[in-house]
Write a protein that holds these residues in place. Structure first.
Motif, short mmCIF file in Angstrom:
data_model
loop_
_atom_site.label_atom_id
_atom_site.label_comp_id
_atom_site.label_asym_id
_atom_site.label_seq_id
_atom_site.Cartn_x
_atom_site.Cartn_y
_atom_site.Cartn_z
N SER A 166 0.83 -1.20 0.00
CA SER A 166 0.00 0.00 0.00
C SER A 166 0.87 1.26 0.00
N VAL A 167 1.90 1.27 0.83
CA VAL A 167 2.81 2.42 0.87
C VAL A 167 3.55 2.56 -0.46
N ALA A 168 4.03 1.45 -0.99
CA ALA A 168 4.76 1.48 -2.27
C ALA A 168 3.86 1.98 -3.39
N ASN A 169 2.60 1.61 -3.36
CA ASN A 169 1.64 2.07 -4.38
C ASN A 169 1.49 3.59 -4.31
N PHE A 170 1.36 4.11 -3.11
CA PHE A 170 1.23 5.55 -2.92
C PHE A 170 2.50 6.27 -3.39
N VAL A 171 3.66 5.79 -2.98
CA VAL A 171 4.93 6.40 -3.35
C VAL A 171 5.15 6.31 -4.87
N SER A 172 4.77 5.18 -5.47
CA SER A 172 4.99 5.01 -6.92
C SER A 172 4.19 6.03 -7.71
#
Length: 193
Positions: A166-172
């Protein structure tokens, strides 16, 4: 199997003729996360890649290899809209650090570094020495996971993996938007020169 949309730029005649794409990355310094840096550098390089225009001769049957004429003067822009970025999260104790790849500017030639955009978020060498594991997640513009790898000897609870995704999706999403913006600005500056 359906190919990612950015591969369609390489197809000349579906099922018969396509361009081969090879990417070599030369690592000069290993500050920050190499996978993230290489992913961003590849995205930037592909945005400036021209594919020679190919004209296919009419009349070849379905069983025959078609005749092609490759232009030396006309080039098509490689479609990078579906090229994913890589976001690495380093797990230290019960927390994880998002590696924002603070040296992007040195690799792609862009003026703004991710450190300036997002603040200090790289895992320090001390934190990396204490890491139990790290997860690198490749995510495209649509938020689809294109690949994931884990390093380090310690396992990660599935609920933590889901949180990291979820965090990686936001950062991406932020990273793709910023990369696209900086690439467009660099292309505009290049045209003005």
């Amino acid at each position: 199997m359906e190919l990612p949309e950015f591969f369609s730029s390489l197809i000349v005649v579906e099922g018969k003729v396509c361009w081969d794409l090879y990417i070599d990355g030369l690592v000069i310094s290993s500050d920050g996360n190499l996978l993230d840096a290489l992913g961003a550098a590849i995205r930037a390089a592909l945005s400036n890649t021209g594919i020679p225009s190919v004209h296919v001769a009419a009349g070849a049957s379905n069983d025959e290899q078609p005749e092609v004429d490759i232009s030396d003067e006309e080039f098509l822009q490689f479609d990078t809209t579906g090229v994913p970025v890589i976001v690495t999260l380093t797990k230290v104790g019960k927390h994880y650090i998002v590696d924002y790849l603070n040296y992007l500017g040195r690799i792609t030639g862009l003026r703004v570094t991710l450190l300036e955009l997002f603040g200090p978020a790289d895992a320090t060498s001390e934190e990396e020495s204490q890491m139990s594991s790290a997860v690198s997640i490749s995510i495209n513009r649509q938020g689809h996971i294109c690949g994931m790898t884990k390093r380090g000897g310690s396992g990660i609870d599935p609920s933590v993996i889901l949180d990291m995704i979820s965090v990686a999706n936001f950062v991406s999403r932020q990273l793709i938007e910023k990369l696209d913006s900086e690439i467009s600005a660099a292309e505009a500056n290049e045209k003005d020169s």
